[in-house]
Write a protein that holds these residues in place. Structure first.
Motif, mmCIF file in Angstrom:
data_model
loop_
_atom_site.group_PDB
_atom_site.id
_atom_site.type_symbol
_atom_site.label_atom_id
_atom_site.label_comp_id
_atom_site.label_asym_id
_atom_site.label_seq_id
_atom_site.Cartn_x
_atom_site.Cartn_y
_atom_site.Cartn_z
ATOM 1 N N ALA A 211 0.830 -1.204 0.000
ATOM 2 C CA ALA A 211 0.000 0.000 0.000
ATOM 3 C C ALA A 211 0.866 1.257 0.000
ATOM 4 O O ALA A 211 0.573 2.223 -0.722
ATOM 5 N N ASP A 212 1.941 1.260 0.780
ATOM 6 C CA ASP A 212 2.857 2.405 0.794
ATOM 7 C C ASP A 212 3.496 2.614 -0.571
ATOM 8 O O ASP A 212 3.624 3.746 -1.039
ATOM 9 N N PHE A 213 3.898 1.525 -1.217
ATOM 10 C CA PHE A 213 4.519 1.625 -2.530
ATOM 11 C C PHE A 213 3.543 2.202 -3.551
ATOM 12 O O PHE A 213 3.906 3.084 -4.331
ATOM 13 N N VAL A 214 2.308 1.730 -3.541
ATOM 14 C CA VAL A 214 1.297 2.237 -4.476
ATOM 15 C C VAL A 214 1.065 3.728 -4.246
ATOM 16 O O VAL A 214 0.966 4.506 -5.201
ATOM 17 N N ALA A 215 1.006 4.140 -2.980
ATOM 18 C CA ALA A 215 0.799 5.563 -2.677
ATOM 19 C C ALA A 215 1.966 6.403 -3.178
ATOM 20 O O ALA A 215 1.771 7.461 -3.786
ATOM 21 N N LEU A 216 3.195 5.953 -2.943
ATOM 22 C CA LEU A 216 4.370 6.692 -3.419
ATOM 23 C C LEU A 216 4.421 6.719 -4.953
ATOM 24 O O LEU A 216 4.751 7.739 -5.550
ATOM 25 N N ARG A 217 4.098 5.604 -5.546
ATOM 26 C CA ARG A 217 4.128 5.522 -7.016
ATOM 27 C C ARG A 217 3.108 6.467 -7.639
ATOM 28 O O ARG A 217 3.412 7.159 -8.602
ATOM 29 N N SER A 218 1.903 6.485 -7.086
ATOM 30 C CA SER A 218 0.870 7.362 -7.650
ATOM 31 C C SER A 218 1.211 8.835 -7.432
ATOM 32 O O SER A 218 0.811 9.695 -8.218
ATOM 33 N N GLU B 266 13.579 12.780 -10.433
ATOM 34 C CA GLU B 266 12.442 13.693 -10.553
ATOM 35 C C GLU B 266 11.873 13.676 -11.965
ATOM 36 O O GLU B 266 12.616 13.723 -12.942
ATOM 37 N N GLY B 267 10.565 13.603 -12.070
ATOM 38 C CA GLY B 267 9.906 13.704 -13.360
ATOM 39 C C GLY B 267 9.951 12.428 -14.187
ATOM 40 O O GLY B 267 9.422 12.391 -15.281
ATOM 41 N N VAL B 268 10.548 11.379 -13.664
ATOM 42 C CA VAL B 268 10.605 10.135 -14.402
ATOM 43 C C VAL B 268 9.572 9.184 -13.820
ATOM 44 O O VAL B 268 9.600 8.885 -12.632
ATOM 45 N N MET B 269 8.669 8.722 -14.632
ATOM 46 C CA MET B 269 7.632 7.796 -14.173
ATOM 47 C C MET B 269 7.957 6.409 -14.692
ATOM 48 O O MET B 269 8.469 6.241 -15.774
ATOM 49 N N THR B 270 7.659 5.414 -13.860
ATOM 50 C CA THR B 270 7.835 4.027 -14.287
ATOM 51 C C THR B 270 6.479 3.440 -14.612
ATOM 52 O O THR B 270 5.470 3.907 -14.126
ATOM 53 N N SER B 271 6.486 2.415 -15.417
ATOM 54 C CA SER B 271 5.204 1.788 -15.756
ATOM 55 C C SER B 271 5.005 0.507 -15.023
ATOM 56 O O SER B 271 5.818 -0.001 -14.359
#
Length: 82
Positions: free
Chosen positions: A61-68, A77-82
């Motif tokens: 849950a923590d990972f999903v929150a940080l990822r979103s 910064e500014g790099v999103m992962t899929s």
């Protein structure tokens, strides 16, 4: 692989007896046997997850929150992962 190891260990076999029959299904080492230490690591991780299921759920849950939020630790910064 883990399911096979768990099932055969329940039947009384040792990891050393099971390891030669295991094969890595994908990746660079596809078709090779995993090392004994890899099998033991997988078993240890399984035991940890079984012992602390609430901690695993909280970490996910923590990972999903940080990822979103775009704030995964170690991510530029500014790099999103899929």
């Amino acid at each position: 692989m883990l399911h096979t190891v768990l099932r055969r260990r329940a039947g009384g076999e040792t990891v050393e007896q099971i390891q030669p029959d295991l094969f890595i299904p994908t990746g660079r080492r596809k078709g090779n046997n995993p090392s004994l230490s890899s099998v033991y690591r997988a078993l240890a991780e399984h035991e940890k997850r079984a012992a602390y299921p609430e901690a695993v759920k909280a970490a996910h849950a923590d990972f999903v929150a940080l990822r979103s939020a775009g704030r995964i630790p170690g991510q530029a910064e500014g790099v999103m992962t899929s």
